[in-house]
Design a protein around this motif. Sequence first.
Motif, PDB file in Angstrom:
ATOM      1  N   LEU A  22      -9.004  -6.647  -8.299  1.00  0.00           N
ATOM      2  CA  LEU A  22      -7.794  -6.185  -7.499  1.00  0.00           C
ATOM      3  C   LEU A  22      -6.496  -7.617  -8.216  1.00  0.00           C
ATOM      4  N   THR A  23      -7.258  -8.546  -7.653  1.00  0.00           N
ATOM      5  CA  THR A  23      -5.885  -9.958  -8.255  1.00  0.00           C
ATOM      6  C   THR A  23      -6.557 -10.409  -9.267  1.00  0.00           C
ATOM      7  N   GLU A  24      -7.345  -9.700  -9.897  1.00  0.00           N
ATOM      8  CA  GLU A  24      -7.411 -10.835 -11.236  1.00  0.00           C
ATOM      9  C   GLU A  24      -6.650  -8.999 -12.063  1.00  0.00           C
ATOM     10  N   ASN A  68      -3.471 -10.453   6.839  1.00  0.00           N
ATOM     11  CA  ASN A  68      -1.785 -10.727   6.245  1.00  0.00           C
ATOM     12  C   ASN A  68      -1.157 -10.228   7.302  1.00  0.00           C
ATOM     13  N   THR A  69      -1.511  -9.362   7.690  1.00  0.00           N
ATOM     14  CA  THR A  69      -0.233  -8.551   9.168  1.00  0.00           C
ATOM     15  C   THR A  69      -1.254  -8.949  10.399  1.00  0.00           C
ATOM     16  N   LYS A 103      -1.818 -13.527  -2.845  1.00  0.00           N
ATOM     17  CA  LYS A 103      -2.108 -12.902  -3.925  1.00  0.00           C
ATOM     18  C   LYS A 103      -2.976 -11.390  -4.106  1.00  0.00           C
ATOM     19  N   LEU A 104      -3.344 -11.183  -2.643  1.00  0.00           N
ATOM     20  CA  LEU A 104      -3.781 -10.406  -1.802  1.00  0.00           C
ATOM     21  C   LEU A 104      -2.687  -9.403  -1.668  1.00  0.00           C
ATOM     22  N   ILE A 108      -1.656  -5.722  -3.552  1.00  0.00           N
ATOM     23  CA  ILE A 108      -1.268  -4.457  -2.579  1.00  0.00           C
ATOM     24  C   ILE A 108      -0.063  -4.170  -3.449  1.00  0.00           C
ATOM     25  N   ARG A 109       1.004  -4.445  -3.378  1.00  0.00           N
ATOM     26  CA  ARG A 109       1.702  -4.208  -3.634  1.00  0.00           C
ATOM     27  C   ARG A 109       2.030  -3.452  -5.077  1.00  0.00           C
TER      28      ARG A 109
END
Length: 205
Positions: A22-24, A68-69, A103-104, A108-109
């Motif tokens: 996902l991040t890559e 994160n949140t 990165k995550l 997500i954005r």
Amino acid sequence: MTQHPRQKGSDAVWLDAAYDMLTESGVDAVKVMPLAKKLGLSRTSFYWHFKDRDALLDAMIQRWEDKNTGNLIARTQAYAETLTEAMFNLFDCWLDERLFDAKLDLAIRNWARNDPALQLRLDKADAARAKAIKAMFERFGFSPQQAQARAMTVIYTQIGYISMQVHEDRAERINAMPNYIEVYTGQPVEHTDCMRFFARHNHNP
């Protein structure tokens, strides 16, 4: 053929592999067969852990929300005697990937741009973050209007920082943080707060 449990991996193993993809490469790259190949496991072993690809993606979103949140909100509520100390508590998120994964957040954005349901969850997360930061400013005497403006300045700056994928020397970034805090708060940074922050991040200014 029945696989031994050790040959099936684990929820975390599959989720970590999905995180890397996902991040890559983005959400479209997160598929069961490539994940199985990456892990050296069979495709069927995936279904011991997740009902389907959507369940895996839901778990990834939940990881993002919790980490994160959840951690960001917790840092705004951490004990602090001064506003600058409270801001340094929040700034821990920008330096410690165990608290906040930039990165995550970016992945997500990017994903949410083409997923209306995820965009709603992202909007809700951003609102929760802003509410927590606003409450932190209010705790130290700012009016609701001023607290809201300052909270959104913090949020928008960090989103921009993440979206622009800014890369800078870690030491330079830490050295600049007291100046950012003075801009956000309109107050001089207490030397003791600054030194405690530097010390917990093993920084020698």
